[in-house]
Design a protein around this motif. Sequence first.
Motif, PDB file in Angstrom:
ATOM      1  N   THR A  29       0.568  -1.119   0.300  1.00  0.00           N
ATOM      2  CA  THR A  29      -0.196   0.456   0.006  1.00  0.00           C
ATOM      3  C   THR A  29       0.996   1.238  -0.166  1.00  0.00           C
ATOM      4  O   THR A  29       2.039   1.185   0.332  1.00  0.00           O
ATOM      5  CB  THR A  29      -1.256   0.479   1.291  1.00  0.00           C
ATOM      6  OG1 THR A  29       0.095   0.399   2.132  1.00  0.00           O
ATOM      7  CG2 THR A  29      -2.065  -1.173   1.003  1.00  0.00           C
ATOM      8  N   VAL A  31       0.762   4.373   2.313  1.00  0.00           N
ATOM      9  CA  VAL A  31      -0.343   5.810   2.775  1.00  0.00           C
ATOM     10  C   VAL A  31      -0.409   6.696   3.200  1.00  0.00           C
ATOM     11  O   VAL A  31       0.815   7.470   2.973  1.00  0.00           O
ATOM     12  CB  VAL A  31      -0.318   5.279   4.521  1.00  0.00           C
ATOM     13  CG1 VAL A  31      -0.901   5.896   5.587  1.00  0.00           C
ATOM     14  CG2 VAL A  31       0.064   3.741   4.379  1.00  0.00           C
ATOM     15  N   ALA A  43       4.254   1.134   2.431  1.00  0.00           N
ATOM     16  CA  ALA A  43       3.980  -0.351   3.870  1.00  0.00           C
ATOM     17  C   ALA A  43       3.041  -0.974   3.125  1.00  0.00           C
ATOM     18  O   ALA A  43       1.888  -1.286   2.976  1.00  0.00           O
ATOM     19  CB  ALA A  43       2.764   0.525   4.944  1.00  0.00           C
ATOM     20  N   PHE A  46      -0.681  -3.231   7.289  1.00  0.00           N
ATOM     21  CA  PHE A  46      -2.101  -2.724   6.981  1.00  0.00           C
ATOM     22  C   PHE A  46      -2.991  -3.689   6.788  1.00  0.00           C
ATOM     23  O   PHE A  46      -2.531  -4.910   6.086  1.00  0.00           O
ATOM     24  CB  PHE A  46      -1.978  -1.992   5.120  1.00  0.00           C
ATOM     25  CG  PHE A  46      -3.830  -1.650   4.822  1.00  0.00           C
ATOM     26  CD1 PHE A  46      -3.943  -1.032   5.200  1.00  0.00           C
ATOM     27  CD2 PHE A  46      -4.284  -2.900   3.919  1.00  0.00           C
ATOM     28  CE1 PHE A  46      -5.153  -0.279   5.486  1.00  0.00           C
ATOM     29  CE2 PHE A  46      -5.142  -2.508   3.626  1.00  0.00           C
ATOM     30  CZ  PHE A  46      -6.429  -0.972   4.276  1.00  0.00           C
ATOM     31  N   VAL A  58      -2.743   0.182  10.286  1.00  0.00           N
ATOM     32  CA  VAL A  58      -1.204   0.814   9.199  1.00  0.00           C
ATOM     33  C   VAL A  58      -0.252   0.696  10.685  1.00  0.00           C
ATOM     34  O   VAL A  58      -0.272   1.072  11.824  1.00  0.00           O
ATOM     35  CB  VAL A  58      -1.110   1.748   8.272  1.00  0.00           C
ATOM     36  CG1 VAL A  58      -1.308   3.063   9.455  1.00  0.00           C
ATOM     37  CG2 VAL A  58       0.075   1.893   7.393  1.00  0.00           C
ATOM     38  N   VAL A  78      -4.993   5.526   2.396  1.00  0.00           N
ATOM     39  CA  VAL A  78      -4.536   4.364   1.783  1.00  0.00           C
ATOM     40  C   VAL A  78      -4.730   3.541   0.007  1.00  0.00           C
ATOM     41  O   VAL A  78      -6.148   3.794  -0.079  1.00  0.00           O
ATOM     42  CB  VAL A  78      -4.680   2.764   2.681  1.00  0.00           C
ATOM     43  CG1 VAL A  78      -4.074   1.388   2.310  1.00  0.00           C
ATOM     44  CG2 VAL A  78      -4.478   3.678   4.642  1.00  0.00           C
TER      45      VAL A  78
END
Length: 178
Positions: A29, A31, A43, A46, A58, A78
């Motif tokens: 992802t 963020v 990230a 998540f 997260v 996200v």
Amino acid sequence: MSVNPEPSHEVTDPKVMRRAFGKFATGVTVVTVGGGTPHAMTANSFTSVSLDPPLVLVCVGRNAIMHGCLAAAGAFGVSVLAAHQEAAARHFSNRWRALGAAQFDTVDWLPGGLTGAPLLTGTLARFECELWRTYDGGDHSIFIGKVLSLEQQDDQDALLFFHGRFRQIIPDRSEVTA
């Protein structure tokens, strides 16, 4: 069954721990937070937490720029990356990229309608969240967000992270075509 009360030396070695954690495949992802100084980070920590209320989490390292940004913003976005978005994942994990609004110059994005957080386009899913709770997670903080909005696509494969590398889903090779 007995449990050895002495921890293995391996659990105190961050490199060994990172390799072991890397054996769990995750999605990838980006963020984001909006506002006067927008920021983003890649990230893979998540996950969904609850359907009622709709919550996600997260985990962000305490030394990451995003840590302070997310706590201050009170809301975040996200973007769940599709298989073709490895370049975006690499861009937002690069510590030497431009910061502020300039870091979004190389990706397509739109502002979230409720939070203003930048949301990447062409993704599998996009969420806008308000910060609901924050918990201590050792060298990370666990940020839980209440989902305010979501959008999703069903016709793409996910970008994965496994063994320290970006991966893509490979179609089952055992399929037989007529």
